[in-house]
Design an enzyme around this catalytic site. Structure first.
Site, PDB file in Angstrom:
ATOM      1  N   TYR A 141      -4.157  41.537  -7.235  1.00 14.18           N
ATOM      2  CA  TYR A 141      -4.330  42.507  -8.435  1.00 14.18           C
ATOM      3  C   TYR A 141      -2.937  42.721  -8.494  1.00 14.18           C
ATOM      4  O   TYR A 141      -2.205  42.794  -9.282  1.00 14.18           O
ATOM      5  CB  TYR A 141      -5.011  43.715  -8.061  1.00 14.18           C
ATOM      6  CG  TYR A 141      -6.227  43.456  -9.376  1.00 14.18           C
ATOM      7  CD1 TYR A 141      -7.375  42.220  -8.795  1.00 14.18           C
ATOM      8  CD2 TYR A 141      -6.603  43.999 -10.141  1.00 14.18           C
ATOM      9  CE1 TYR A 141      -8.211  41.479  -9.001  1.00 14.18           C
ATOM     10  CE2 TYR A 141      -8.819  43.729 -10.488  1.00 14.18           C
ATOM     11  CZ  TYR A 141      -9.041  43.153 -10.020  1.00 14.18           C
ATOM     12  OH  TYR A 141     -10.791  42.779 -10.538  1.00 14.18           O
ATOM     13  N   LYS A 192     -12.095  35.453   3.902  1.00  7.97           N
ATOM     14  CA  LYS A 192     -12.407  34.394   3.953  1.00  7.97           C
ATOM     15  C   LYS A 192     -11.142  34.186   4.913  1.00  7.97           C
ATOM     16  O   LYS A 192     -10.654  33.781   4.119  1.00  7.97           O
ATOM     17  CB  LYS A 192     -11.817  33.789   2.653  1.00  7.97           C
ATOM     18  CG  LYS A 192     -12.436  33.078   2.221  1.00  7.97           C
ATOM     19  CD  LYS A 192     -13.294  32.542   1.560  1.00  7.97           C
ATOM     20  CE  LYS A 192     -13.391  30.427   1.725  1.00  7.97           C
ATOM     21  NZ  LYS A 192     -14.204  30.270   2.294  1.00  7.97           N
ATOM     22  N   ASP A 224     -17.953  33.679  -0.040  1.00  4.53           N
ATOM     23  CA  ASP A 224     -19.206  33.620  -0.639  1.00  4.53           C
ATOM     24  C   ASP A 224     -20.294  33.602  -0.187  1.00  4.53           C
ATOM     25  O   ASP A 224     -21.250  33.153  -0.832  1.00  4.53           O
ATOM     26  CB  ASP A 224     -18.664  31.644  -0.287  1.00  4.53           C
ATOM     27  CG  ASP A 224     -18.308  31.178   1.227  1.00  4.53           C
ATOM     28  OD1 ASP A 224     -18.277  32.225   2.117  1.00  4.53           O
ATOM     29  OD2 ASP A 224     -18.321  30.114   0.573  1.00  4.53           O
ATOM     30  N   ASP A 248     -14.588  44.144  -6.214  1.00  2.00           N
ATOM     31  CA  ASP A 248     -13.950  43.330  -7.969  1.00  2.00           C
ATOM     32  C   ASP A 248     -15.692  42.439  -8.580  1.00  2.00           C
ATOM     33  O   ASP A 248     -16.734  43.336  -9.078  1.00  2.00           O
ATOM     34  CB  ASP A 248     -12.853  42.524  -8.779  1.00  2.00           C
ATOM     35  CG  ASP A 248     -13.439  43.030 -10.129  1.00  2.00           C
ATOM     36  OD1 ASP A 248     -13.870  43.462 -11.122  1.00  2.00           O
ATOM     37  OD2 ASP A 248     -13.132  41.677 -10.657  1.00  2.00           O
ATOM     38  N   ASP A 252     -20.193  43.883  -9.000  1.00  3.39           N
ATOM     39  CA  ASP A 252     -20.898  43.883 -10.764  1.00  3.39           C
ATOM     40  C   ASP A 252     -22.327  42.833 -10.216  1.00  3.39           C
ATOM     41  O   ASP A 252     -23.569  42.948 -10.449  1.00  3.39           O
ATOM     42  CB  ASP A 252     -19.472  42.752 -10.876  1.00  3.39           C
ATOM     43  CG  ASP A 252     -18.871  43.048 -12.271  1.00  3.39           C
ATOM     44  OD1 ASP A 252     -19.064  44.208 -11.939  1.00  3.39           O
ATOM     45  OD2 ASP A 252     -19.516  42.806 -13.426  1.00  3.39           O
TER      46      ASP A 252
HETATM   47  C1  IPM Z   1     -13.550  47.070 -12.369  1.00  2.23           C
HETATM   48  C2  IPM Z   1     -12.846  46.094 -13.567  1.00  2.23           C
HETATM   49  C3  IPM Z   1     -11.563  46.950 -13.395  1.00  2.23           C
HETATM   50  C4  IPM Z   1     -11.080  45.544 -12.293  1.00  2.23           C
HETATM   51  C5  IPM Z   1     -10.380  46.105 -15.198  1.00  2.23           C
HETATM   52  C6  IPM Z   1     -11.274  46.331 -16.081  1.00  2.23           C
HETATM   53  C7  IPM Z   1      -9.680  45.627 -14.519  1.00  2.23           C
HETATM   54  O1  IPM Z   1     -13.549  45.756 -14.071  1.00  2.23           O
HETATM   55  O2  IPM Z   1     -12.875  48.334 -12.208  1.00  2.23           O
HETATM   56  O3  IPM Z   1     -14.898  46.712 -11.571  1.00  2.23           O
HETATM   57  O4  IPM Z   1     -10.692  44.609 -12.391  1.00  2.23           O
HETATM   58  O5  IPM Z   1     -11.165  45.944 -11.560  1.00  2.23           O
HETATM   59 MG    MG Z   2     -15.312  44.796 -12.436  1.00  2.00          MG
END
Ligand code: IPM
Ligand code: MG
Length: 359
Positions: A141, A192, A224, A248, A252
């Site tokens: 990032y 990885k 993975d 990230d 999710d």
């Molecule tokens: C998160 C979001 C952020 C990230 C974005 C909005 C920049 O997806 O906090 O997980 O990728 O960190």
């Molecule tokens: Mg995110």
């Protein structure tokens, strides 16, 4: 001493969910005499519209001066065509980086009342309680160089750099081992290392650190496989530690195991416990302004703030219990709704939590 909280509502559903969380914060502030003072500032698309940039100086100054930040969400289609350097997301990344909020704690726990809302079979997820510790201010990032360049043959090439220095790995590793000590004492480091040298170093350092935490059982998993295992048998995990981008993505996936990303809070901490607290979900522009978003992740983020930055563990427990109680009462926003439950708007859900806190 006053405890200064800065509120950054942001974009999309951000202002709607933050409004409910601020009501909760104000109520517990007066109920439990927490000496909180609450200020507000602009971030993301809202800041771009008002000032031309996603992270105005005034916001940064307030963010540096406060003790904790409550953030809604940033971004939306309105600003997607802007240059990458001034998009709403850049405001969020800027705060994380400027404040040194390297340690991102993303719990994924299933409220038993919501077992049927998960897309996985209830027995696979019931009792699920995972903590993802994501490195937040390094990795691909932030690595340099980055950009889009034109090669000699005229073809364009995009590039980013995946780097982690030893000290960055050590500090996130320590936070993860410390977190594991407070929980089930099992830590899975995700990398990885079969392909990327940067994560080969990551793995080596996690191994070194584990000598300082003999009680914690450390394991390693390729990213993975980790993605697959999270869907196949998520309850095998206690604490997961990983880099910025893998974290990230995996967070999710882990969030969805719990039925809705609308339930999950997060904390982003610096080395002194100052933190930014935000729901794991985004600004959800598709449902913004309709009053149907789930405010519980943001309300639970308030609980994390009170616990981690201010040490008000009892008040944090009260908020978490209040959330559990409104779920017991059957209140459900659309994202966690199942047949027979009480469909609640954002405001009704917030009110239900306030009522539970007053009870
Ligand atoms: C998160 C979001 C952020 C990230 C974005 C909005 C920049 O997806 O906090 O997980 O990728 O960190
Ligand atoms: Mg995110």
């Amino acid at each position: 001493m006053t405890n200064n909280v800065l509120v950054l509502p942001g974009d999309g559903i951000g202002p709607e969910i933050v409004a409910q969380a601020v009501k909760v914060l104000e109520l517990v502030n007066s109920q439990d005499n927490l000496d909180l003072s609450i200020d507000e500032a602009l971030l993301g698309g809202a800041a771009i519209d008002a000032t031309g940039g996603p992270l105005p100086e005034e916001t940064m100054a307030k963010a540096k001066a406060c003790d904790a930040i409550l953030l809604g969400a940033v971004g939306g289609p309105k600003w997607e065509s802007l240059d990458m350097a001034i998009r709403p997301e850049r405001g969020l990344l800027g705060i994380r980086s400027e404040l040194g909020l390297f340690g991102n704690l993303r719990p994924a726990m299933l409220y038993s009342q919501l077992a049927d809302a998960s897309s996985l079979k209830a027995d696979l997820v019931s009792g699920l309680d995972i903590l993802i510790v994501r490195e937040l201010t390094g990795g691909i990032y932030f690595g340099q160089p980055r950009g889009i360049r034109t090669l000699e043959n005229g073809e364009r090439q995009g590039y980013n750099t995946y780097v982690y220095s030893e000290s960055e790995i050590v500090r996130i590793g320590r936070l993860a081992f410390e977190s594991a000590m407070k929980r089930g004492k099992r830590l899975c480091s995700v990398d990885k290392a079969n392909v990327l040298e940067v994560t080969e170093l990551w793995r080596e350092i996690m191994e070194d650190l584990s000598k300082e935490y003999p009680e914690v059982e450390l394991s390693h998993m390729y990213v993975d496989n980790a993605a697959m295992q999270l869907i196949r048998a998520p309850k095998q995990f206690d604490v997961i530690v990983t880099g910025n981008m893998f974290g990230d993505i995996l967070s999710d996936a882990a969030a969805m195991l719990t039925g809705s990303i609308g339930m999950l809070p997060s904390a982003s901490l610096d080395k002194n416990g100052k933190g930014m607290y935000e729901p794991c979900h985004g600004s959800a522009p598709d449902i913004a302004g309709q009053g149907i978003a789930n405010p519980l992740a943001t309300i639970l983020s308030v609980a994390m703030m009170l616990r981690y930055t201010f040490g008000f563990g009892e008040t944090a427990d009260r908020i978490e219990n209040a959330v559990s109680s409104v779920l017991d009462q059957g209140y459900r926003t659309g994202d966690i709704y199942t047949d027979g439950m009480k469909k609640a708007s954002t405001g009704e859900m917030g009110e239900a939590v306030l009522t539970a806190l007053r009870a």
